[in-house]
Design a protein around this motif. Structure first.
Motif, short mmCIF file in Angstrom:
data_model
loop_
_atom_site.label_atom_id
_atom_site.label_comp_id
_atom_site.label_asym_id
_atom_site.label_seq_id
_atom_site.Cartn_x
_atom_site.Cartn_y
_atom_site.Cartn_z
N ASP A 8 0.85 -1.18 0.00
CA ASP A 8 0.00 0.00 0.00
C ASP A 8 0.90 1.25 0.00
OD1 ASP A 8 -2.24 1.67 0.19
OD2 ASP A 8 -3.25 0.37 1.63
N SER A 9 0.30 2.41 0.19
CA SER A 9 1.08 3.66 0.20
C SER A 9 2.06 3.65 1.37
CB SER A 9 0.15 4.86 0.32
OG SER A 9 -0.45 4.89 1.61
N LEU A 12 0.78 3.93 4.82
CA LEU A 12 -0.04 2.84 5.36
C LEU A 12 0.68 1.50 5.46
CD1 LEU A 12 -3.41 3.58 3.51
CD2 LEU A 12 -2.84 4.08 5.89
N GLN A 16 -0.32 -1.86 7.32
CA GLN A 16 -0.55 -3.05 6.50
C GLN A 16 0.21 -4.25 7.07
OE1 GLN A 16 0.89 -2.77 2.47
NE2 GLN A 16 0.03 -4.74 1.86
N TYR A 29 -8.04 -5.79 3.21
CA TYR A 29 -7.46 -6.02 1.88
C TYR A 29 -8.06 -7.29 1.26
CZ TYR A 29 -3.88 -2.60 3.21
OH TYR A 29 -3.22 -1.45 3.60
N SER A 120 -2.00 5.36 -7.82
CA SER A 120 -1.97 4.59 -6.58
C SER A 120 -2.26 3.12 -6.83
CB SER A 120 -2.99 5.15 -5.59
OG SER A 120 -4.31 5.04 -6.13
N TYR A 122 -3.87 1.31 -4.37
CA TYR A 122 -5.14 1.06 -3.69
C TYR A 122 -5.91 2.35 -3.49
CZ TYR A 122 -3.28 -3.55 -2.51
OH TYR A 122 -2.76 -4.81 -2.60
N LYS A 123 -7.21 2.21 -3.35
CA LYS A 123 -8.08 3.33 -3.04
C LYS A 123 -8.95 2.96 -1.85
CE LYS A 123 -8.30 4.69 -7.93
NZ LYS A 123 -9.19 4.89 -9.11
N ALA A 124 -9.32 3.96 -1.08
CA ALA A 124 -10.17 3.70 0.09
C ALA A 124 -11.63 3.55 -0.34
CB ALA A 124 -10.04 4.85 1.08
N LYS A 125 -12.28 2.54 0.20
CA LYS A 125 -13.71 2.39 -0.02
C LYS A 125 -14.42 3.42 0.85
CE LYS A 125 -17.46 -1.00 0.15
NZ LYS A 125 -17.83 -2.39 0.49
N ASP A 129 -12.79 1.13 6.23
CA ASP A 129 -11.34 0.95 6.26
C ASP A 129 -10.86 0.06 5.11
OD1 ASP A 129 -11.07 2.45 8.58
OD2 ASP A 129 -11.46 0.71 9.87
N ARG A 131 -9.54 -1.34 1.70
CA ARG A 131 -8.66 -0.83 0.66
C ARG A 131 -8.95 -1.60 -0.63
NH1 ARG A 131 -6.65 3.76 1.10
NH2 ARG A 131 -4.61 3.24 0.18
#
Length: 433
Positions: A8-9, A12, A16, A29, A120, A122-125, A129, A131
């Motif tokens: 992830d970023s 994070l 993770q 995830y 990116s 991943y993106k946040a839903k 929380d 991803r």
């Protein structure tokens, strides 16, 4: 996804790694969890490898964005290569695996190449929380040159509609050298933590069929005096007309005059640059700035009186502060207008880009298209190089090396003076027929 992003970023990845060891991981995830299960069902210890990779990124790689991107991309890509192409753990790597990886890098499968920059993994839903994986992510990216994009946007927009030949992915020598260097650091860490018995990367590099030997001197990218003066005038006028550009003006002038890397003004995990880092030197001779540079090394950069009078005081007054900093002042040098928190490097990079765009437009309006083209691909590091190159007429190489934070004056001489190169050219032009 055939190749699924596994990190992830950088903000994070610590979280993770902590989640990886819990049952909550599959909820945060979901797609990555399925991917890891798939790899493990084929006999690859994917969760162990991912834990090793995340530990390496957290404990070894610095927080400078360029460094983060380079080392993460390479290590993640190699792990995915081991899993997908070799069906093995990264810890089982052989010399032959490294050679095959370099072949794979040199000519990757088309399905693994994105035709634009992916922002990116991943993106946040929303409102959770979770991803979500970015389905457009690929291990390789076919990037268009920034200079071409700026030219089409600001200098010659009529070119944008011209049909251009299709561009193919290719790895240049600099990128290949960087891949070897990044991979070497990764394997060195695996070896030093006794996870592997030897580092095979250097052995493969010695016999690499793609590497071109020798190093040609390339002078640092700099702005000529006329373009730099236009830079100052353009940003000053922009700030006079709109106070939002005061930060742009201060940032650009600080990078150039104080020879800073852009990361040295950005918020990092271990350091937030604050106004209290400006101080009068105990000698009473003038002001200095305490900088945390590469490798978390501290240095003191001298601050010219003109910078104090025409840049620092103006900027601080635009923020509603006293003209000069106090020794215990904790306000960030580059604060967010929304939160007051110190800005990260991405935000500073965006400001520098906006500043360069203003100057390109000014050059275009003055009919100086050639100069506009010359800086279309410029980055923040051009400002540091410009300041250092101009300073050579005022201070010696040893002093400049200290200002720049170079570990050796030899580095400064090789980059900015290059006497051997200059002497050779000077003698060469006078050779007889």
């Amino acid at each position: 996804m055939y190749y699924h992003p596994i990190t992830d970023s950088f903000k994070l990845i610590t979280q993770q790694r902590e989640l990886l060891k819990t049952t909550e991981f599959k909820y945060v995830y979901p797609s990555l969890n399925e991917y890891l299960n798939k790899m493990e069902s084929s006999g690859v210890p994917a969760r162990k490898d991912l834990d090793i990779l995340l530990s390496y990124l957290i404990n070894v790689i610095g927080s400078a964005k360029g460094t983060q991107t380079r080392f993460r991309n390479e290590a993640e890509r190699y792990v995915l290569f081991c899993w997908n192409e070799k069906n093995k753990s990264v810890l089982k790597s052989t010399i032959e695996d490294i050679r095959d990886y370099i072949d794979w890098l040199w000519s990757p499968p088309k399905r693994l190449i994105a035709d634009n920059t992916i922002a990116s993994r991943y993106k946040a839903k929303p409102d959770s929380d979770v991803r979500l994986v970015n389905e457009a992510w690929r291990p390789f990216v076919l990037r268009g040159a920034k200079a071409n994009r700026k030219t089409n946007e600001f200098i010659a927009p009529e070119r944008a509609n011209i049909t251009k030949p299709k561009q193919a992915y290719s790895l240049n020598q600099t990128s290949l050298q960087n891949s070897y260097a990044s991979l070497n650091i990764f394997f060195k860490e695996l070896w030093e933590t006794e996870l592997i018995s030897r580092n095979p990367v250097s052995l493969v590099k010695k016999s690499c069929k793609y590497l071109v030997k020798g190093k040609i001197y390339k002078p640092p990218h700099t702005l000529d005096d006329e373009t730099w003066q236009l830079f100052v005038d353009t940003l000053t006028q922009a700030a006079d007309e709109n106070p939002l550009y005061e930060r742009h003006r201060f940032l650009v002038l600080t990078l150039k005059v104080l020879f800073l890397r852009i990361s040295e003004l950005a918020s990092r995990d271990y350091c937030v640059p604050v106004f209290g880092h400006f101080s009068q030197d105990p000698s009473g001779e003038g002001w200095v700035l305490n900088v945390i540079g590469k490798g978390k090394k501290q240095r003191l950069v001298t601050v010219p009186d003109e910078f104090i009078d025409h840049v620092l005081i103006r900027y601080r007054e635009s923020l509603g502060l006293s003209p000069l900093p106090h020794i215990d002042e904790t306000m960030p040098i580059m604060p967010s207008f929304k939160t007051g928190q110190a800005l990260h490097q991405d935000s500073l990079n965006n400001m520098v880009e906006e500043a360069f765009d203003l100057v390109i437009k000014s050059l275009k309006s003055l009919g100086k298209n050639q100069q506009a083209h010359a800086i279309a691909g410029a980055s923040s590091h051009w400002l540091r190089h410009t300041g250092a190159t101009q300073a050579l007429s005022e201070i010696n190489e040893t002093m400049l090396a200290v200002e720049l934070g170079h570990a050796s004056v030899k580095t400064t001489v090789e980059v900015y003076v290059a006497p051997a190169h200059r002497d050779r050219i000077k003698k060469g032009v006078s050779r007889k027929l």
